[in-house]
Design a protein around this motif. Structure first.
Motif, PDB file in Angstrom:
ATOM      1  N   ILE A 272       0.697  -0.865   0.240  1.00 17.58           N
ATOM      2  CA  ILE A 272       0.333  -0.158  -0.173  1.00 17.58           C
ATOM      3  C   ILE A 272       0.897   1.321   0.447  1.00 17.58           C
ATOM      4  O   ILE A 272       0.445   1.800  -0.203  1.00 17.58           O
ATOM      5  N   GLU A 273       2.028   1.461   0.916  1.00 19.01           N
ATOM      6  CA  GLU A 273       3.160   2.105   0.315  1.00 19.01           C
ATOM      7  C   GLU A 273       3.621   2.500  -0.644  1.00 19.01           C
ATOM      8  O   GLU A 273       3.408   3.979  -0.643  1.00 19.01           O
ATOM      9  N   GLU A 274       3.717   1.699  -1.676  1.00 20.46           N
ATOM     10  CA  GLU A 274       4.299   1.736  -2.284  1.00 20.46           C
ATOM     11  C   GLU A 274       3.348   2.241  -3.312  1.00 20.46           C
ATOM     12  O   GLU A 274       3.812   3.147  -4.373  1.00 20.46           O
ATOM     13  N   ILE A 275       2.521   2.040  -3.508  1.00 19.84           N
ATOM     14  CA  ILE A 275       1.199   1.498  -4.466  1.00 19.84           C
ATOM     15  C   ILE A 275       0.975   3.657  -4.227  1.00 19.84           C
ATOM     16  O   ILE A 275       0.683   4.003  -4.844  1.00 19.84           O
ATOM     17  N   ASN A 276       1.168   4.427  -2.846  1.00 21.06           N
ATOM     18  CA  ASN A 276       0.723   5.688  -2.742  1.00 21.06           C
ATOM     19  C   ASN A 276       1.829   6.410  -2.945  1.00 21.06           C
ATOM     20  O   ASN A 276       1.485   7.662  -3.961  1.00 21.06           O
ATOM     21  N   GLN A 277       2.978   5.143  -2.516  1.00 19.67           N
ATOM     22  CA  GLN A 277       3.999   6.217  -3.916  1.00 19.67           C
ATOM     23  C   GLN A 277       3.981   6.354  -5.721  1.00 19.67           C
ATOM     24  O   GLN A 277       4.614   7.085  -6.171  1.00 19.67           O
ATOM     25  N   LYS A 279       1.937   6.571  -7.058  1.00 17.13           N
ATOM     26  CA  LYS A 279      -0.003   7.287  -7.506  1.00 17.13           C
ATOM     27  C   LYS A 279       1.320   9.161  -6.937  1.00 17.13           C
ATOM     28  O   LYS A 279       0.870   9.650  -7.972  1.00 17.13           O
ATOM     29  N   ALA A 280       2.073   9.006  -6.267  1.00 17.87           N
ATOM     30  CA  ALA A 280       2.702  10.364  -6.259  1.00 17.87           C
ATOM     31  C   ALA A 280       4.063  10.569  -7.867  1.00 17.87           C
ATOM     32  O   ALA A 280       3.519  11.282  -8.346  1.00 17.87           O
ATOM     33  N   VAL A 281       4.159   9.200  -7.728  1.00 20.49           N
ATOM     34  CA  VAL A 281       5.326   9.364  -9.236  1.00 20.49           C
ATOM     35  C   VAL A 281       4.002   9.941 -10.352  1.00 20.49           C
ATOM     36  O   VAL A 281       4.813  11.029 -11.198  1.00 20.49           O
ATOM     37  N   SER A 282       3.299   8.927 -10.943  1.00 16.66           N
ATOM     38  CA  SER A 282       1.861   9.189 -11.279  1.00 16.66           C
ATOM     39  C   SER A 282       2.022  10.583 -12.115  1.00 16.66           C
ATOM     40  O   SER A 282       1.464  11.514 -12.550  1.00 16.66           O
ATOM     41  N   LYS A 283       1.720  11.051 -10.505  1.00 16.67           N
ATOM     42  CA  LYS A 283       1.117  12.894 -10.908  1.00 16.67           C
ATOM     43  C   LYS A 283       2.413  13.728 -10.748  1.00 16.67           C
ATOM     44  O   LYS A 283       1.937  14.559 -11.809  1.00 16.67           O
ATOM     45  N   GLN A 284       3.698  13.609 -10.393  1.00 15.72           N
ATOM     46  CA  GLN A 284       4.223  14.606 -11.080  1.00 15.72           C
ATOM     47  C   GLN A 284       4.829  13.848 -12.480  1.00 15.72           C
ATOM     48  O   GLN A 284       4.663  14.809 -13.012  1.00 15.72           O
ATOM     49  N   ILE A 285       4.999  12.777 -13.144  1.00 18.51           N
ATOM     50  CA  ILE A 285       4.808  12.592 -14.542  1.00 18.51           C
ATOM     51  C   ILE A 285       4.035  13.232 -15.821  1.00 18.51           C
ATOM     52  O   ILE A 285       4.350  13.807 -16.155  1.00 18.51           O
ATOM     53  N   GLY A 286       2.774  13.353 -14.940  1.00 20.20           N
ATOM     54  CA  GLY A 286       1.615  14.101 -15.600  1.00 20.20           C
ATOM     55  C   GLY A 286       1.650  15.517 -15.655  1.00 20.20           C
ATOM     56  O   GLY A 286       1.822  16.163 -16.888  1.00 20.20           O
ATOM     57  N   SER A 287       2.431  15.661 -14.414  1.00 19.33           N
ATOM     58  CA  SER A 287       2.994  17.047 -14.362  1.00 19.33           C
ATOM     59  C   SER A 287       3.516  17.378 -15.620  1.00 19.33           C
ATOM     60  O   SER A 287       3.772  18.511 -16.138  1.00 19.33           O
ATOM     61  N   ILE A 288       4.760  16.533 -15.318  1.00 19.29           N
ATOM     62  CA  ILE A 288       5.968  16.378 -16.917  1.00 19.29           C
ATOM     63  C   ILE A 288       5.454  16.820 -18.112  1.00 19.29           C
ATOM     64  O   ILE A 288       5.502  17.646 -18.641  1.00 19.29           O
ATOM     65  N   VAL A 289       4.451  16.265 -18.132  1.00 13.78           N
ATOM     66  CA  VAL A 289       3.769  15.688 -19.382  1.00 13.78           C
ATOM     67  C   VAL A 289       3.279  16.941 -20.632  1.00 13.78           C
ATOM     68  O   VAL A 289       3.395  17.289 -21.052  1.00 13.78           O
ATOM     69  N   ILE A 345      -1.207   7.607 -18.371  1.00  9.80           N
ATOM     70  CA  ILE A 345      -0.945   7.458 -16.705  1.00  9.80           C
ATOM     71  C   ILE A 345      -2.299   8.005 -16.066  1.00  9.80           C
ATOM     72  O   ILE A 345      -2.505   7.148 -15.225  1.00  9.80           O
ATOM     73  N   VAL A 346      -3.274   8.059 -17.048  1.00  5.00           N
ATOM     74  CA  VAL A 346      -4.829   8.788 -16.648  1.00  5.00           C
ATOM     75  C   VAL A 346      -4.835   6.591 -16.115  1.00  5.00           C
ATOM     76  O   VAL A 346      -5.711   6.396 -15.455  1.00  5.00           O
ATOM     77  N   LYS A 347      -5.289   5.674 -17.590  1.00  5.56           N
ATOM     78  CA  LYS A 347      -5.710   4.404 -17.597  1.00  5.56           C
ATOM     79  C   LYS A 347      -4.467   3.686 -16.033  1.00  5.56           C
ATOM     80  O   LYS A 347      -4.646   3.177 -15.422  1.00  5.56           O
ATOM     81  N   THR A 348      -3.342   4.366 -16.025  1.00  6.42           N
ATOM     82  CA  THR A 348      -2.264   4.012 -14.553  1.00  6.42           C
ATOM     83  C   THR A 348      -3.055   4.415 -13.928  1.00  6.42           C
ATOM     84  O   THR A 348      -2.238   3.169 -12.182  1.00  6.42           O
ATOM     85  N   GLU A 349      -3.837   5.731 -13.300  1.00  6.04           N
ATOM     86  CA  GLU A 349      -4.275   5.845 -12.042  1.00  6.04           C
ATOM     87  C   GLU A 349      -5.209   5.103 -11.735  1.00  6.04           C
ATOM     88  O   GLU A 349      -5.650   4.839 -10.301  1.00  6.04           O
TER      89      GLU A 349
END
Length: 434
Positions: A272-277, A279-289, A345-349
């Motif tokens: 769960i901790e890794e998934i939360n991390q 999700k945070a990385v995915s949001k960062q990638i979304g921001s970069i995209v 990223i949307v699908k991944t999230e």
């Protein structure tokens, strides 16, 4: 001397010898007593002699009685009988009257009755005949000594001795006969009691034999059931041991499984901790995209402006127009790729959200399962303890049953011995009746 013969109411012989000294009576309605008097040759003349001796005896009676009881002091048992039942003074008065009566010259029914009563009293107080005989022998010696000292005429002395010996003899016969009758009555009563006792013993032995048989049968039944219970107890103890062993093994397995569940729970927590991390990385990638898309759009605008400017430049701007075209193309491609990445990223999230929800549910189930496993483990612990206690109780029951069976066996032996004793007692009783 005048001898007269007369008849009583029962027409029995009664002799009266009339003399100046008084009345002489010799009477008996009992043929056996008459034969006794005949055997010792007691005649009316002997009664006359006794009557003539009465004053002499009466004069010396205190001395005679004193000697009588002085002689008794030699035997302690006689002294105890006297002290337990009367006193020397009281008995001395009774003996004084008794001796004087032997010298009255009268032998009648009252004489017999009184001697019989004396015998009953003597028997009642426990005076043995031998001591009675000894005492009367001492009395005879005292009288002989008195006559020897006071009667000078040899013929009169001999008559006194003979008459006194005869009256003391008939006195002893009557008392001893009464002794014997009392003894016979007691013996008859004892014999009746023995017969009754033998009959009761016979009935008791028969009843005892019947009870013994019933008891033996009951003991055999109890023994059989006890042995069956003992076998069941042994089987129960073995089953309890097996269940205890399996319970201990099951508890150990539950403990291992519980530990595994704890590890899984820890792993799921880390996931769960890794998934939360993630999700945070995915949001960062979304921001970069998003930022790349913006840069591509801005680059596309710049490329468009560069194309316009290159067109204005004419021949000199052709090279720059080619570059601007390639940059614009790259910007469009970058934007397209960034759009694709954004979709991914949307699908991944969305997948991450689903996984996170699933992992949360699994984690909840694992936590609930762990709690239940702890409860089950506790129950197994209690169950193992109870099975151990049950096994111990089964061993105790088995031990007690073994002791009980030994006791039953001993009781059986005792009952058999009692039965044999009853049979032997019955045999002895029947032999005595024969």
């Amino acid at each position: 001397m005048l001898l007269k013969k007369r008849k009583s109411k029962e027409d029995t012989a009664l002799f009266r010898l009339e003399e100046n000294e008084g009345e002489i009576v010799l009477w008996s309605e009992n043929r056996e007593v008459s034969r006794q008097l005949s055997m010792i040759d007691l005649q009316e003349e002997d009664l006359l002699v006794l009557q003539k001796l009465r004053p002499l005896v009466k004069e010396n009676i205190e001395k005679i009685v004193a000697q009588f009881y002085k002689n008794l002091e030699k035997e302690s048992s006689l002294t105890k009988i006297i002290n337990d039942n009367s006193s020397i003074d009281r008995l001395s008065q009774t003996l004084t009257i008794h001796i004087e009566e032997m010298f009255t010259g009268v032998i009648d029914q009252a004489f017999f009755d009184k001697r019989s009563k004396i015998a009953q009293v003597h028997l009642h107080i426990g005076l043995q005949p031998k001591w009675y005989m000894c005492a009367f022998q001492d009395l005879l010696l005292s009288l002989i000594s008195l006559f020897d000292e006071t009667i000078e005429n040899r013929e009169d002395y001999n008559k006194a001795i003979k008459a006194t010996t005869k009256i003391l003899n008939i006195e002893q016969q009557l008392v001893l006969d009464a002794y014997q009758k009392q003894h016979d009555e007691i013996r008859d009563e004892q014999e009746k009691a023995k017969i009754h006792l033998r009959e009761e013993i016979r009935k008791m032995t028969e009843s005892l034999a019947a009870v013994s048989e019933e008891t033996t049968a009951s003991l055999e039944e109890i023994l059989s059931k006890s042995q069956y219970i003992s076998k069941l107890s042994v089987s129960g103890a073995k089953a309890a041991a097996i269940v205890e062993e399996k319970s201990v093994s099951g508890k150990d397995d539950l403990t291992v499984h519980q530990e595994s569940m704890i590890k899984i729970d820890d792993s799921m927590t880390r996931i769960i901790e890794e998934i939360n991390q993630l999700k945070a990385v995915s949001k960062q990638i979304g921001s970069i995209v998003s930022m790349v898309t913006q840069i591509a759009d801005h680059t596309n605008v710049l490329a468009l402006n560069a194309s316009i400017e290159s067109a204005r430049a004419g021949e000199h701007g052709k090279g720059f127009a080619v570059v601007a075209k390639e940059v614009r193309k790259l910007a469009n491609e970058t934007k397209t790729k960034a759009s694709s990445v954004d979709d991914l990223i949307v699908k991944t999230e969305a997948q991450i959200d689903n996984v996170s929800t699933f992992v949360t549910e699994v984690n909840s189930l694992i936590a609930n399962s762990s709690s239940k496993m702890r409860d089950i483990n506790t129950l197994f612990g209690e169950f193992v303890f109870e099975m151990k206690h049950s096994k111990e109780q089964s061993h105790l029951i088995e031990k007690e049953l073994h002791s009980f069976l030994q006791g039953i066996d001993e009781v059986g032996k005792a009952i058999n011995h009692l039965s044999l004793s009853a049979e032997e007692l019955s045999y002895l009783t029947s032999k005595q009746q024969e």
